[in-house]
Motif scaffolding. Structure first.
Motif, short mmCIF file in Angstrom:
data_model
loop_
_atom_site.label_atom_id
_atom_site.label_comp_id
_atom_site.label_asym_id
_atom_site.label_seq_id
_atom_site.Cartn_x
_atom_site.Cartn_y
_atom_site.Cartn_z
N PRO A 214 0.82 -1.22 0.00
CA PRO A 214 0.00 0.00 0.00
C PRO A 214 0.85 1.26 0.00
N GLY A 215 0.39 2.27 -0.74
CA GLY A 215 1.03 3.57 -0.72
C GLY A 215 0.23 4.53 0.13
N GLY A 216 0.47 5.82 -0.03
CA GLY A 216 -0.26 6.81 0.73
C GLY A 216 0.54 8.08 0.93
N PRO A 217 -0.06 9.10 1.52
CA PRO A 217 0.65 10.35 1.82
C PRO A 217 1.55 10.16 3.04
N VAL A 218 2.63 9.43 2.87
CA VAL A 218 3.47 9.00 3.98
C VAL A 218 4.42 10.11 4.43
N ALA A 219 5.13 10.74 3.49
CA ALA A 219 6.15 11.73 3.85
C ALA A 219 5.56 12.89 4.63
N SER A 220 4.37 13.35 4.22
CA SER A 220 3.74 14.49 4.90
C SER A 220 3.36 14.13 6.34
N GLN A 221 3.06 12.87 6.60
CA GLN A 221 2.76 12.45 7.96
C GLN A 221 4.03 12.10 8.72
N GLU A 222 5.00 11.56 8.02
CA GLU A 222 6.25 11.15 8.67
C GLU A 222 6.99 12.35 9.25
N VAL A 223 6.99 13.46 8.54
CA VAL A 223 7.77 14.60 8.99
C VAL A 223 7.20 15.19 10.29
N GLY A 231 5.01 10.07 16.73
CA GLY A 231 5.49 8.70 16.68
C GLY A 231 4.62 7.70 15.98
N GLY A 232 3.33 8.03 15.77
CA GLY A 232 2.45 7.06 15.12
C GLY A 232 2.79 6.89 13.66
N GLY A 233 3.08 5.67 13.23
CA GLY A 233 3.52 5.42 11.86
C GLY A 233 2.39 5.20 10.88
N TYR A 234 2.66 5.46 9.61
CA TYR A 234 1.69 5.16 8.55
C TYR A 234 1.61 3.66 8.33
N TYR A 235 2.70 2.97 8.62
CA TYR A 235 2.75 1.51 8.49
C TYR A 235 2.97 0.87 9.85
#
Length: 553
Positions: A214-223, A231-235
């Motif tokens: 699965p993909g997603g808007p990961v970088a915007s949440q990771e930063v 600390g909550g991860g997208y994965y």
């Protein structure tokens, strides 16, 4: 290059990056919260929400604003999760079950970000970026503005006003968090972090099986996950997932992000109280303890804890080969010394004493350097306690930053210090006493099983969010108990510390005399380090002997 050389280089680069940002970012934040001008965007926000930007609040009104805003946030995030199936970009996922939705809402609003679920198969894109990521900004901002209000309590005299919560919150999001998050998000994308709205890609694994990534808007949440010490991860694998943390450079940058604001806030503190040496002293305490824990964690993991790990050269169980023991230990100590809770390796797989290091680090109250704001006001409470102890030693009224520490202030300090350990130890004891809770422990009949439960409540009570992950936490008891512990562990200390700030702000400053303890020198730094360690040791040592110490020895 050897692992040792690479590890030392990484630590050195991290310190250099933080040192380079310390003065400019710390000074900038001081100007943000002392300036009187409002931007056009900020004035629009005040008009939209009916905020009088010129009206300052007493500590009680400030505290009520924090609690009310956070309560509304919990309700809205809960509803977004429950209605996920009816919302766009849900990826066909159903609404989140009520108990889990409450736990997650409490977790993200309290800046804990504990996750009792697999994110990529539980939360759709909209819930991730419009629900969870938004709270990553807002919960981080709440912690920062409370710290600023506490600083004003020390800096102001003969007033009952600590500022305006709504103005502070708006400025924090617009002037501090958003600009850094935008630049940091672009850099993460450049380093290989995923940023899209893909529902998933079908790939064939090396053994010929079909797998969906699965993909997603990961970088915007990771930063903001790292910058806001969320600390909550997208994965589910968090920052050990290559889509969140693809290489050693991104790993170093993420560690830098989670330490950035807590470290630089000490500079903000020094500037706002008009004595930069006070900020350096607090930073010295934070850095001393953080450095000691990095050394201990690395030593335990590199040396291993048994014949097999020593024969293999180190304890690599649960660690990414991209990072190894040095980077994993550095990340573990940094994420538990703040309230981040993100992981690039599995703490449950650390050696017994190595896993005990991040557990004990959280038990310090996460003040080394702590979360965004929470670390600063937490260590300032301990500084007040240190000055009080020093005053008892020499037989004079203790003072800190020209403010007397009376019986009222010490009652509030005592409430603050006792609140979190009470929640942690009572919660863990109840869990160990209930059959349904014990049934969730995967490592039964061993000290490690108790460590997993103790870690869970320590993480929740200190608003960290990391886990040993050896318990099945998505059951009614843990969803409810941990959710309540997260909320109480967040907002009880906030109310108490704001009351303390209000008490100091009303005082008349006392002159510095020869009997005043200098709180910017090495003696005070040493005493404060001792108070942090001793107070924690006396509180948690019995529980630690039943868990990681028993297992390690």
């Amino acid at each position: 290059m050897s692992d040792t050389a690479a590890g030392l280089l990484q630590v050195g680069l991290l310190i250099v990056l933080l040192a380079a940002c310390y003065r400019p970012l710390g000074g900038y934040m001081a100007r943000v919260y002392t300036g009187e001008k409002h931007s056009r965007v900020e004035r629009g926000a005040y008009k939209l929400f009916g905020v009088d930007a010129k009206a300052e609040q007493t500590w009680a009104v400030y505290a009520r604003s924090v609690v009310a805003f956070s309560a509304i946030s919990v309700i809205l995030l809960y509803l977004i999760q429950r209605l996920q199936h009816a919302l766009p970009l849900s990826n066909g996922l159903p609404g989140v079950e009520s108990g889990l939705a409450f736990n997650t809402a409490a977790s993200f609003v309290s800046n804990t970000n504990w996750q009792s679920y697999v994110p990529e198969v539980t939360m759709g894109h909209l819930v991730q970026f419009a629900g969870l990521a938004v709270q990553n900004f807002l919960s981080a901002a709440v912690g920062i503005v409370v710290a600023i209000a506490v600083i004003r309590g020390f800096a102001r005299n003969k007033t009952d006003r600590l500022g305006n919560f709504w103005v502070d919150l708006t400025r924090t999001v617009i002037r501090v968090l958003l600009p850094i998050a935008i630049l940091g998000g672009l850099l993460l994308v450049a380093l290989g972090v995923v940023q899209n709205f893909s529902g998933g890609h079908e790939v064939t694994s090396v053994v010929g099986q079909t797998q969906t990534l699965p993909g997603g808007p990961v970088a915007s949440q990771e930063v903001i996950k790292e910058l806001g010490t969320n600390g909550g991860g997208y994965y589910n694998a968090n920052s050990s997932h290559p889509f969140e943390n693809p290489n050693p450079l991104s790993d170093l940058f993420e560690i830098f992000l989670l330490l950035l604001i807590p470290v630089c806030l000490t500079r903000t503190f020094g500037v706002m109280v008009k004595d930069k040496r006070q900020g350096y002293a607090i930073l010295g305490v934070m850095g001393t303890i953080w450095g000691a824990f990095v050394v201990l964690a690395t030593l335990f993991e590199v040396r291993g804890a048994g014949t097999a790990t020593r024969a293999a050269g180190a304890a690599m169980e649960g660690k990414e080969t991209r990072f190894g023991e040095w980077a994993s230990s550095l990340f573990a100590v940094s994420t538990t010394g703040t309230s981040t809770g993100a992981v690039n390796s599995m703490h449950d797989s650390f050696t017994p004493l190595g896993g005990g290091v991040p557990l004990f680090h959280m038990m310090l109250g996460e003040v080394t350097p702590g979360g965004t704001g929470t670390g600063l006001y937490g260590i300032l409470v301990l500084a007040v306690l240190t000055v009080f102890v020093a005053g008892l030693m020499v037989g004079r009224t203790p003072e800190y930053l020209k403010k007397k520490i009376t019986a009222r202030e010490m009652k509030l300090v005592s409430l603050y210090i006792l609140a979190t350990p009470t929640l942690v130890l009572v919660g863990a004891s109840i869990a160990m006493g209930l059959a349904t809770a014990r049934a969730s422990i995967l490592n039964t009949d061993s000290p490690h099983g108790f460590s997993e439960v103790l870690y869970a409540f320590t993480s929740a009570g200190n608003n960290n969010g990391s886990a040993f992950a050896g318990i099945s936490a998505n059951i009614p008891f843990y969803n409810t108990a941990l959710g309540l512990v997260m909320l109480l562990g967040r907002f009880v200390p906030i109310v108490v510390v704001l009351a303390l700030a209000g008490s100091f702000a009303q005082q008349q400053p006392v002159p510095v005399t020869q009997g005043t303890l200098p709180t910017h020198k090495a003696l005070f730094v040493t005493m404060l380090v001792g108070v942090v360690l001793i107070v924690t040791g006396l509180t948690y040592f019995p529980a630690l002997t039943l868990g990681p110490l028993a297992e390690g020895l």
